[in-house]
Design an enzyme around this catalytic site. Structure first.
Site, short mmCIF file in Angstrom:
data_model
loop_
_atom_site.label_atom_id
_atom_site.label_comp_id
_atom_site.label_asym_id
_atom_site.label_seq_id
_atom_site.Cartn_x
_atom_site.Cartn_y
_atom_site.Cartn_z
N CYS A 177 0.83 -1.20 0.00
CA CYS A 177 0.00 0.00 0.00
C CYS A 177 0.86 1.26 0.00
CB CYS A 177 -0.90 0.01 1.23
SG CYS A 177 -1.92 -1.45 1.42
N ARG A 212 4.17 0.18 -6.39
CA ARG A 212 3.97 -0.76 -5.29
C ARG A 212 2.89 -1.79 -5.61
NH1 ARG A 212 4.91 0.96 0.27
NH2 ARG A 212 6.70 2.34 0.27
N TRP A 249 -3.35 -2.39 -1.74
CA TRP A 249 -3.22 -3.74 -2.28
C TRP A 249 -3.98 -4.63 -1.30
CZ3 TRP A 249 1.70 -5.70 -5.05
CH2 TRP A 249 1.49 -6.98 -5.53
N ASN A 306 -0.93 1.36 6.09
CA ASN A 306 -0.14 0.35 5.39
C ASN A 306 0.39 -0.61 6.44
OD1 ASN A 306 1.52 -1.13 3.68
ND2 ASN A 306 3.16 0.39 3.71
N GLY A 307 0.16 -1.92 6.25
CA GLY A 307 0.65 -2.90 7.20
C GLY A 307 -0.43 -3.87 7.61
N GLU A 319 20.99 -20.50 1.57
CA GLU A 319 20.64 -19.10 1.31
C GLU A 319 21.65 -18.15 1.94
OE1 GLU A 319 18.50 -15.37 0.73
OE2 GLU A 319 18.82 -17.22 -0.40
N LYS A 325 24.03 -15.52 -0.19
CA LYS A 325 24.03 -14.08 0.04
C LYS A 325 25.45 -13.57 0.30
CE LYS A 325 19.82 -12.92 -0.55
NZ LYS A 325 19.66 -14.09 -1.44
N GLU A 351 27.33 -13.54 -2.97
CA GLU A 351 26.81 -12.56 -3.92
C GLU A 351 27.35 -11.16 -3.66
OE1 GLU A 351 22.41 -13.54 -5.55
OE2 GLU A 351 22.54 -13.19 -3.40
N HIS A 400 31.84 -35.85 6.60
CA HIS A 400 32.08 -36.59 5.36
C HIS A 400 32.94 -35.79 4.38
CE1 HIS A 400 29.40 -39.97 6.26
NE2 HIS A 400 28.62 -39.08 6.86
N LYS A 448 19.48 -8.47 -11.71
CA LYS A 448 18.31 -8.75 -10.89
C LYS A 448 17.46 -9.87 -11.47
CE LYS A 448 15.59 -8.14 -7.43
NZ LYS A 448 16.03 -8.60 -6.12
#
Length: 607
Positions: free
Chosen positions: A2, A27, A74, A98-99, A479, A483, A486, A502, A602
């Site tokens: 929102c 948004r 939204w 918003n939230g 992940e 990161k 990256e 191992h 991206k």
């Protein structure tokens, strides 16, 4: 997400607010509205659909006034209808939000019993009704606002106007951004500085827990306790690329701080807040007919899919195959007709994932996609789209999109488990309640910033880093390693903790940090044993855990970062945030280009 705008000016504000809402269109939204103060009363215009519809309505029914608020919504809590569109109002007060208000039901029940009348299906209306109630009790607008804020649980940014107070807007934030703009005899408030860019170069960023009272000439900021506080006023260039960070050092840091709202708003798309169950998904096929699932994705989205596999197999008891999208069609796996193919992509344009979609189609799979762009190529070619509500993600390294993908996969796992009668309604409600706790739990992680920076000091000097996890935390270790690679260019590898002996244990010495994701829970004893083995070889252990885990590891770990205690089901979503934040702080110390790391883009639109 929102978008919020507020303005006080010597000139009519409706057009100012409308144009600022245009700048927030990125948004995503499905309804819009503006409200202003006209003499001593509040007037508003709302529409379902796009701003073009609102523009047409404003031409038919102009909206005067020098103080006003606007919103693009939204839909998350309540359908995208005119009645659910913001602003929400009573005859005394009007708000945009918003939230997510997590204790909405509790407040609604309490206020209904007190005589307040609710007219919408949104969680946001609880705010305006609570404000109205306090105003009726004789409180001033500021007193009512602070009393209301002290009752709210969740993540929010708010702007409020009050009947009879033509020169005042009150704003507040907790877990969602809000920016003050200082003009010449006019003041503004916005969800981000991009909305205010043409209006002023002087801006100030509210911090979590701030409440601001704006008049035409100035702004006074208070803490949640009602004490005045100062926030720096910055002069900024008007280029969107430079001001869109909203006071954060990089887009990535800004997007990390958006995790609470993103997770909350994504969950509200799939959860019925009145029953605490997953909403009917209206799929073009019956989930109970699904007996095998195939998931395909790339990069972080693939790791989200790996965690989704744990959830679906564990709770729905349905076997899941998962492939990196670039390998799926070349492996040419057999697929039984009528299976479920799940594609995960932030952009919805990833070339390899599009190729996986074609493979699913050729094998007559039902195809659903989890994407952040509803009109993307993958979305258009899917049978059904689970849209995440992450908003634009500008930093190349995916952060908030990852947690949004996990949120969708968690809801889908519950829906599959329910469809196959593997959980009963009480179990479903319990799992949903754990999900609903996430926004406020994630917000608590950011107070660990200094501890994460301390951990980053040691990691930044390393040549190699090992990440360890077990169960659904093994993909999260992947992940974390991704990161770090990256954005800091440090070599990092992730292993299921039981695999360390191992081979990888040969790498361990005093120069190699071993980062473990180890909350207390079903597999804690196993990973604690693995960490003892690493310690015995001189390893320096850095651990993300909870209070119980930290007490068990205090003689083993060099540093433990203690995170909020949550159920094992939702823990991977919580632990996502500090793992990503650590990579960010390491990159800061290395001096790399955080938002645009070398050699990366991206959206990968070629194979």
């Amino acid at each position: 997400m929102c978008g919020i705008v507020a303005a006080i000016s010597q000139t009519p504000v409706t057009q100012i607010i409308f144009e600022a809402l245009r700048r927030l269109e990125y948004r995503g939204y499905d309804s819009a509205g503006i409200a202003t103060l006209v003499t001593d009363r509040i007037e508003r215009r709302r529409v379902a659909g796009k701003l073009d519809n609102l523009e047409k309505l404003l031409k038919e029914k102009p909206l005067p006034g020098h103080t006003g608020i606007g919103h693009t919504r939204w839909a998350t809590h309540g359908a995208p209808t005119e009645i659910n569109a913001h602003p929400h109002m009573t005859d005394k007060v009007c708000i945009v939000h918003n939230g997510i208000i997590e204790n909405y039901e509790e407040l609604r029940t309490e206020l209904t019993e007190a005589g307040q009348i609710f007219r919408t299906d949104t969680d946001s209306e609880a705010v305006v009704q609570l404000l109205d109630y306090y105003l009726t009790q004789g409180k001033t607008p500021l007193q009512a606002a602070i009393a209301t804020l002290q009752r709210l649980r969740g993540a929010y940014a708010l702007a409020m106007i009050f009947a009879g107070y033509d020169n005042m807007v009150i704003g507040a934030r907790h877990g969602a951004p809000l920016v003050i703009g200082y003009g010449e005899k006019e003041m503004f408030l916005g969800s981000d500085s991009l909305a205010l860019a043409p209006l002023t170069q002087k801006i100030s960023y509210l911090e979590d827990g701030d409440c601001v009272v704006m008049t035409q000439h100035d702004a006074t900021i208070y803490t949640m306790d009602g004490n005045p506080v100062e926030r720096e006023i910055k002069t900024t260039a008007l280029a969107a690329g430079s001001i869109g960070k909203d006071g954060y050092r990089h887009y990535m840091e800004k997007e990390l701080h958006e995790h609470p709202v993103v997770v909350g708003q994504t969950l509200q798309r799939f959860i019925d807040p009145t029953t605490h169950r997953i909403v009917p998904l209206n799929l073009p096929f019956d989930l109970s007919s699904i007996h095998r699932v195939s998931i395909s994705a790339c990069g972080s989205a693939f790791y989200a899919g790996l965690i989704g596999r744990y959830w679906i197999e564990n709770y729905a008891r349905i076997p899941v195959d998962i492939d990196v999208a670039s390998e799926l069609r070349y492996r040419n796996p057999p697929m039984e007709k009528g299976g479920l193919g799940i594609l995960v992509s932030q952009s919805g344009e990833t070339a390899d994932t599009l190729a996986a979609l074609k493979t699913f189609r050729e094998n007559e799979q039902h195809i659903v996609s989890i994407v952040n762009v509803d009109q993307s190529s993958i979305a258009r070619q899917s049978d059904y789209v689970f849209g995440t509500v992450a908003g634009p993600e500008i930093s190349v390294a995916s952060t908030k999109a990852f947690s949004a993908q996990l949120s969708v996969l968690a809801c889908l796992a519950i829906a599959l488990a329910r469809a196959h009668n593997k959980i009963d309604p009480l179990q479903e409600e319990e799992m949903v309640n754990h999900l609903l706790e996430l926004p406020s739990k994630i917000s608590q992680i950011f107070v660990k910033k200094k501890e994460i920076q301390q951990m980053a000091e040691f990691v930044a000097d390393a040549k190699t880093v090992l990440y360890l996890g077990r169960g659904s935390f093994f993909p999260l270790a992947l992940e974390g390693a991704l990161k770090l690679k990256e954005i800091s260019y440090i070599h990092a590898e992730a292993y299921a903790a039981g695999e360390m002996k191992h081979g990888p244990i040969a790498l361990i010495d005093q120069t190699v940090p071993v980062i473990a994701i180890a909350p207390s829970g079903p597999q804690f004893d196993k990973i604690a044993s693995n960490l003892q083995e690493a310690k015995a070889r001189g390893g320096r252990l850095l651990v993300f855990t909870d209070q119980a885990g930290a007490e068990r590891l205090q003689t083993v770990a060099e540093q433990c970062i203690i995170l909020p205690e949550v159920d094992a089901f939702v823990a991977p979503i919580i632990y996502t945030v500090p793992i990503q934040y650590l990579a960010y702080e390491v990159a800061i110390k290395k001096g790399t280009d955080v938002d645009q790391p070398r050699n990366l883009a991206k959206s990968v639109t070629v194979e």
